[in-house]
Design a protein around this motif. Sequence first.
Motif, PDB file in Angstrom:
ATOM      1  N   LEU A  17       1.007  -1.192  -0.143  1.00  0.00           N
ATOM      2  CA  LEU A  17       0.180  -0.048  -0.052  1.00  0.00           C
ATOM      3  C   LEU A  17       0.858   1.320   0.014  1.00  0.00           C
ATOM      4  O   LEU A  17       2.021   1.291   0.424  1.00  0.00           O
ATOM      5  N   SER A  22       1.200  -3.541   4.247  1.00  0.00           N
ATOM      6  CA  SER A  22       0.899  -4.492   3.167  1.00  0.00           C
ATOM      7  C   SER A  22       0.055  -5.488   3.585  1.00  0.00           C
ATOM      8  O   SER A  22      -0.231  -5.613   4.946  1.00  0.00           O
ATOM      9  N   ILE A  23      -0.694  -6.079   2.596  1.00  0.00           N
ATOM     10  CA  ILE A  23      -1.571  -7.120   3.080  1.00  0.00           C
ATOM     11  C   ILE A  23      -1.538  -8.328   2.109  1.00  0.00           C
ATOM     12  O   ILE A  23      -1.429  -8.317   0.859  1.00  0.00           O
ATOM     13  N   LEU A  34     -11.322  -1.806  -7.421  1.00  0.00           N
ATOM     14  CA  LEU A  34     -11.096  -2.390  -6.266  1.00  0.00           C
ATOM     15  C   LEU A  34     -10.341  -3.853  -6.484  1.00  0.00           C
ATOM     16  O   LEU A  34     -10.256  -4.348  -7.421  1.00  0.00           O
ATOM     17  N   TYR A  42      -2.800  -8.394   7.619  1.00  0.00           N
ATOM     18  CA  TYR A  42      -2.411  -6.949   7.534  1.00  0.00           C
ATOM     19  C   TYR A  42      -0.865  -6.974   8.304  1.00  0.00           C
ATOM     20  O   TYR A  42      -0.653  -7.470   9.424  1.00  0.00           O
ATOM     21  N   THR A  56     -11.523  -8.695   2.317  1.00  0.00           N
ATOM     22  CA  THR A  56     -10.869  -7.582   2.727  1.00  0.00           C
ATOM     23  C   THR A  56     -11.006  -6.643   1.221  1.00  0.00           C
ATOM     24  O   THR A  56     -10.522  -7.273   0.074  1.00  0.00           O
ATOM     25  N   ILE A  58     -10.031  -3.470  -1.093  1.00  0.00           N
ATOM     26  CA  ILE A  58      -8.808  -2.539  -1.142  1.00  0.00           C
ATOM     27  C   ILE A  58      -9.022  -1.606  -2.255  1.00  0.00           C
ATOM     28  O   ILE A  58      -9.241  -2.095  -3.524  1.00  0.00           O
ATOM     29  N   ASP A  59      -9.045  -0.247  -2.265  1.00  0.00           N
ATOM     30  CA  ASP A  59      -9.249   0.792  -3.313  1.00  0.00           C
ATOM     31  C   ASP A  59      -7.926   0.704  -3.908  1.00  0.00           C
ATOM     32  O   ASP A  59      -7.070   0.779  -3.460  1.00  0.00           O
ATOM     33  N   ARG A  60      -7.887   0.656  -5.454  1.00  0.00           N
ATOM     34  CA  ARG A  60      -6.590   0.442  -6.368  1.00  0.00           C
ATOM     35  C   ARG A  60      -6.037   1.520  -6.094  1.00  0.00           C
ATOM     36  O   ARG A  60      -4.510   1.841  -6.494  1.00  0.00           O
ATOM     37  N   GLN A  62      -4.929   2.921  -3.352  1.00  0.00           N
ATOM     38  CA  GLN A  62      -4.074   2.995  -2.168  1.00  0.00           C
ATOM     39  C   GLN A  62      -3.045   1.872  -2.687  1.00  0.00           C
ATOM     40  O   GLN A  62      -2.285   1.634  -1.758  1.00  0.00           O
ATOM     41  N   VAL A  63      -3.071   1.231  -3.747  1.00  0.00           N
ATOM     42  CA  VAL A  63      -2.016   0.282  -4.078  1.00  0.00           C
ATOM     43  C   VAL A  63      -0.968   0.847  -4.641  1.00  0.00           C
ATOM     44  O   VAL A  63      -0.899   1.356  -5.664  1.00  0.00           O
TER      45      VAL A  63
END
Length: 69
Positions: A17, A22-23, A34, A42, A56, A58-60, A62-63
């Motif tokens: 992230l 990281s996840i 997404l 996490y 989980t 995650i919005d792209r 934030q990647v």
Amino acid sequence: MGAFRKVLLHRTVVVNLTNGASISGVLYRDPGNLIVLKNATYFEQGTEPAGLDGDTVIDRAQVLFVQAP
């Protein structure tokens, strides 16, 4: 679905992230902007890994990048 998504779908990935955390988890779905992981954990520097319940999402935006070990 692009080639990238086809190769990684249902594989364990590490999503790094933009905030430095990281996840890791199994890439279950990749709808539009997404990323959906199952069985995710996490990781953040200085803390113990934390298991995440449920899916989980995650919005792209934030990647930073995705790894497929």
